[in-house]
Design a protein around this motif. Structure first.
Motif, mmCIF file in Angstrom:
data_model
loop_
_atom_site.group_PDB
_atom_site.id
_atom_site.type_symbol
_atom_site.label_atom_id
_atom_site.label_comp_id
_atom_site.label_asym_id
_atom_site.label_seq_id
_atom_site.Cartn_x
_atom_site.Cartn_y
_atom_site.Cartn_z
ATOM 1 N N MET A 47 -38.613 20.488 17.181
ATOM 2 C CA MET A 47 -39.429 19.311 17.460
ATOM 3 C C MET A 47 -39.222 18.283 16.353
ATOM 4 S SD MET A 47 -43.478 19.245 18.320
ATOM 5 C CE MET A 47 -43.196 20.316 19.723
ATOM 6 N N PRO A 48 -38.997 16.994 16.715
ATOM 7 C CA PRO A 48 -38.734 15.988 15.692
ATOM 8 C C PRO A 48 -39.947 15.722 14.818
ATOM 9 C CG PRO A 48 -39.013 14.959 17.863
ATOM 10 C CD PRO A 48 -38.951 16.439 18.077
ATOM 11 N N GLU A 49 -39.674 15.262 13.605
ATOM 12 C CA GLU A 49 -40.763 14.910 12.694
ATOM 13 C C GLU A 49 -41.513 13.701 13.259
ATOM 14 O OE1 GLU A 49 -41.704 16.408 9.697
ATOM 15 O OE2 GLU A 49 -40.400 17.953 10.521
ATOM 16 N N PRO A 50 -42.828 13.603 12.994
ATOM 17 C CA PRO A 50 -43.591 12.460 13.498
ATOM 18 C C PRO A 50 -43.078 11.159 12.896
ATOM 19 C CG PRO A 50 -45.037 14.166 12.588
ATOM 20 C CD PRO A 50 -43.643 14.528 12.220
ATOM 21 N N GLU A 80 -47.364 7.643 14.400
ATOM 22 C CA GLU A 80 -47.414 8.420 15.642
ATOM 23 C C GLU A 80 -48.480 9.507 15.542
ATOM 24 O OE1 GLU A 80 -44.087 10.230 18.613
ATOM 25 O OE2 GLU A 80 -43.948 10.887 16.538
ATOM 26 N N PHE A 81 -49.391 9.518 16.509
ATOM 27 C CA PHE A 81 -50.479 10.491 16.509
ATOM 28 C C PHE A 81 -50.041 11.737 17.268
ATOM 29 C CE2 PHE A 81 -54.548 12.383 17.598
ATOM 30 C CZ PHE A 81 -55.318 12.138 16.467
ATOM 31 N N ARG A 82 -50.379 12.910 16.700
ATOM 32 C CA ARG A 82 -50.045 14.181 17.341
ATOM 33 C C ARG A 82 -51.293 15.032 17.517
ATOM 34 N NH1 ARG A 82 -44.136 16.344 16.644
ATOM 35 N NH2 ARG A 82 -43.035 14.368 16.684
ATOM 36 N N SER A 83 -51.308 15.813 18.591
ATOM 37 C CA SER A 83 -52.467 16.657 18.851
ATOM 38 C C SER A 83 -52.029 17.914 19.585
ATOM 39 C CB SER A 83 -53.507 15.901 19.689
ATOM 40 O OG SER A 83 -52.934 15.473 20.911
ATOM 41 N N GLY A 84 -52.805 18.981 19.417
ATOM 42 C CA GLY A 84 -52.466 20.221 20.106
ATOM 43 C C GLY A 84 -53.339 21.368 19.655
ATOM 44 N N PHE A 85 -52.992 22.555 20.144
ATOM 45 C CA PHE A 85 -53.808 23.751 19.936
ATOM 46 C C PHE A 85 -53.065 24.745 19.043
ATOM 47 C CE2 PHE A 85 -55.323 21.713 23.675
ATOM 48 C CZ PHE A 85 -56.668 22.016 23.786
ATOM 49 N N SER A 113 -50.660 32.194 25.269
ATOM 50 C CA SER A 113 -49.895 31.378 26.208
ATOM 51 C C SER A 113 -50.438 29.959 26.339
ATOM 52 C CB SER A 113 -49.885 32.046 27.589
ATOM 53 O OG SER A 113 -51.212 32.191 28.070
ATOM 54 N N GLU A 114 -51.584 29.689 25.721
ATOM 55 C CA GLU A 114 -52.241 28.394 25.897
ATOM 56 C C GLU A 114 -52.116 27.471 24.693
ATOM 57 O OE1 GLU A 114 -56.245 29.437 26.770
ATOM 58 O OE2 GLU A 114 -55.776 30.302 28.735
ATOM 59 N N VAL A 115 -51.505 27.930 23.606
ATOM 60 C CA VAL A 115 -51.473 27.129 22.380
ATOM 61 C C VAL A 115 -50.070 26.613 22.087
ATOM 62 C CG1 VAL A 115 -53.442 28.337 21.382
ATOM 63 C CG2 VAL A 115 -51.132 29.163 20.897
ATOM 64 N N ASP A 116 -49.996 25.603 21.215
ATOM 65 C CA ASP A 116 -48.712 25.021 20.820
ATOM 66 C C ASP A 116 -48.122 25.718 19.600
ATOM 67 O OD1 ASP A 116 -48.708 22.515 22.622
ATOM 68 O OD2 ASP A 116 -50.655 22.413 21.648
ATOM 69 N N VAL A 117 -49.002 26.239 18.725
ATOM 70 C CA VAL A 117 -48.558 26.894 17.494
ATOM 71 C C VAL A 117 -49.372 28.174 17.286
ATOM 72 C CG1 VAL A 117 -48.492 26.721 14.963
ATOM 73 C CG2 VAL A 117 -47.829 24.755 16.356
ATOM 74 N N ILE A 118 -48.698 29.239 16.885
ATOM 75 C CA ILE A 118 -49.367 30.474 16.480
ATOM 76 C C ILE A 118 -49.080 30.677 14.996
ATOM 77 C CG2 ILE A 118 -49.450 32.982 16.736
ATOM 78 C CD1 ILE A 118 -48.634 32.595 19.662
ATOM 79 N N ARG A 132 -45.572 20.146 13.984
ATOM 80 C CA ARG A 132 -45.089 20.980 15.081
ATOM 81 C C ARG A 132 -45.781 20.670 16.409
ATOM 82 N NH1 ARG A 132 -40.462 23.902 14.098
ATOM 83 N NH2 ARG A 132 -40.375 24.557 11.918
ATOM 84 N N MET A 133 -46.718 19.742 16.405
ATOM 85 C CA MET A 133 -47.452 19.386 17.617
ATOM 86 C C MET A 133 -46.756 18.269 18.386
ATOM 87 S SD MET A 133 -50.011 21.340 17.935
ATOM 88 C CE MET A 133 -50.949 22.536 16.979
ATOM 89 N N PRO A 134 -46.952 18.229 19.705
ATOM 90 C CA PRO A 134 -46.366 17.136 20.484
ATOM 91 C C PRO A 134 -47.124 15.828 20.258
ATOM 92 C CG PRO A 134 -47.710 18.541 21.895
ATOM 93 C CD PRO A 134 -47.662 19.216 20.549
ATOM 94 N N PRO A 135 -46.454 14.681 20.379
ATOM 95 C CA PRO A 135 -47.167 13.403 20.311
ATOM 96 C C PRO A 135 -48.177 13.323 21.453
ATOM 97 C CG PRO A 135 -44.787 13.074 20.178
ATOM 98 C CD PRO A 135 -45.004 14.496 20.580
ATOM 99 N N GLY A 136 -49.339 12.776 21.165
ATOM 100 C CA GLY A 136 -50.348 12.660 22.206
ATOM 101 C C GLY A 136 -51.682 12.235 21.644
ATOM 102 N N PRO A 137 -52.620 11.840 22.514
ATOM 103 C CA PRO A 137 -53.922 11.352 22.067
ATOM 104 C C PRO A 137 -54.849 12.490 21.655
ATOM 105 C CG PRO A 137 -53.857 11.423 24.457
ATOM 106 C CD PRO A 137 -52.484 11.830 23.990
ATOM 107 N N ALA A 138 -55.979 12.131 21.053
ATOM 108 C CA ALA A 138 -56.992 13.113 20.676
ATOM 109 C C ALA A 138 -57.662 13.681 21.928
ATOM 110 C CB ALA A 138 -58.037 12.473 19.768
#
Length: 304
Positions: A1-4, A8-13, A89-94, A177-183
């Motif tokens: 995954m590219p660096e932010p 650029e805002f990133r969000s995830g689980f 299976s539901e998270v972006d990072v473990i 390590r999170m995808p770009p996206g809103p809060a």
């Protein structure tokens, strides 16, 4: 995954995994900046997936605090493990938590194997916890050992949640390590867990302080009702039931002349008032539910 990119805002689980008592709940609280997960030196303290929300200018991280993955001996243990596996299976990072003061063992390797089987495409990184307990040489050795366990592509970050050391570094590494996206949640919201669940967990934490080994697995807490006081609507009456499996355990919780139960109520009330921001009157009652950990009907009744 590219660096932010800048701005650029990133969000995830993100899910913290590891053997019991590796600092997962303490780390969750440190990152969120408030107590939303109970902590204890007892294994299997955490029983619910509590979502803590980390707000930073460049990222929002939703932390899923799961029970420690373990080889189950009861139906409750199996259901806790199922809860963990569903989360993978539901998270972006473990993030695998391994303490700096403990050698990597078969349990850690088993967890890595389970994670890779259940979520082969999910980003895995290492967190060396409790670095305040050892010297720099030991930290360096543990970082190398965890890196060897996870492979050269996995980031490994040393932290001390209790001292606040490297906590923001960990936030930045996970965010990258999170995808770009809103809060996902409004600013200032710390958890999506119902207040009743948090209250029950804090009561259970207070009841577990200083008790024998047999009790932690056998104790469950249910909030029966929460009502405003008739004579003072700014104060809440909270009625809670503490379930144990045997009369001898009930005696441990209550203590001589009810002294221990009173102490549990006092300690839990302070924590709950801090979270709710209002005064409460806590009514605690202890009941015996024989072998509830092995009874599907009773497990369902108690929320498992």
């Amino acid at each position: 995954m590219p660096e932010p990119t800048e701005g650029e805002f990133r969000s995830g689980f993100v899910c913290f995994v590891g053997r019991p008592n590796t600092g997962k709940s303490t780390l969750t609280n440190a990152l969120v900046g408030a107590k939303i997960a109970i902590t204890s030196s007892r294994p299997q303290t955490t029983r619910h997936t509590i979502r803590g929300i980390v707000h930073r200018e460049h990222t929002q991280l939703i932390l899923v605090d799961t029970p420690g993955l373990h080889r189950p001996r009861t139906l409750l243990g199996q259901r806790l493990n199922d809860l963990v596996r569903d989360t993978y299976s539901e998270v972006d990072v473990i993030a695998l938590c391994i303490p700096a003061d403990e050698k990597i063992g078969p349990g850690d390797r088993w967890i890595v194997q389970q994670v890779r089987q259940m979520a082969p495409k999910t980003t895995l990184l290492g967190v060396v916890t409790k670095i305040d307990k050892v010297g720099k040489d030991q930290i360096a050795r543990q970082l190398m050992a965890v890196s060897e366990l996870l492979g050269p592509e996995a980031d490994v970050v040393p932290v001390s949640a209790t001292k606040g050391e490297q906590v923001e570094v960990l936030v930045d590494v996970i965010a990258s390590r999170m995808p770009p996206g809103p809060a996902f949640y409004p600013d200032g919201e710390l958890t999506d867990e119902p207040e009743e669940t948090l209250m029950a967990e804090l009561i259970r934490e207070a009841a577990l302080e200083g008790v024998r080994d047999e009790l932690p697995h056998s104790l469950a807490v249910v909030i029966e009702e929460t009502l405003p006081r008739e004579e003072n609507e700014d104060m809440l009456d909270v009625h809670a039931l503490l379930y144990v499996e045997r009369p001898s355990q009930k005696a441990i919780i209550i203590g001589k002349g009810g002294a221990r139960l009173k102490e549990v109520g006092t300690n839990a009330r302070k924590q709950i008032e801090h979270i709710l921001g209002s005064r409460i009157y806590l009514h605690l009652h202890v009941k015996v539910a024989k072998d509830w950990q092995r009874d599907p009907k009773q497990l369902g009744k108690l929320g498992f």
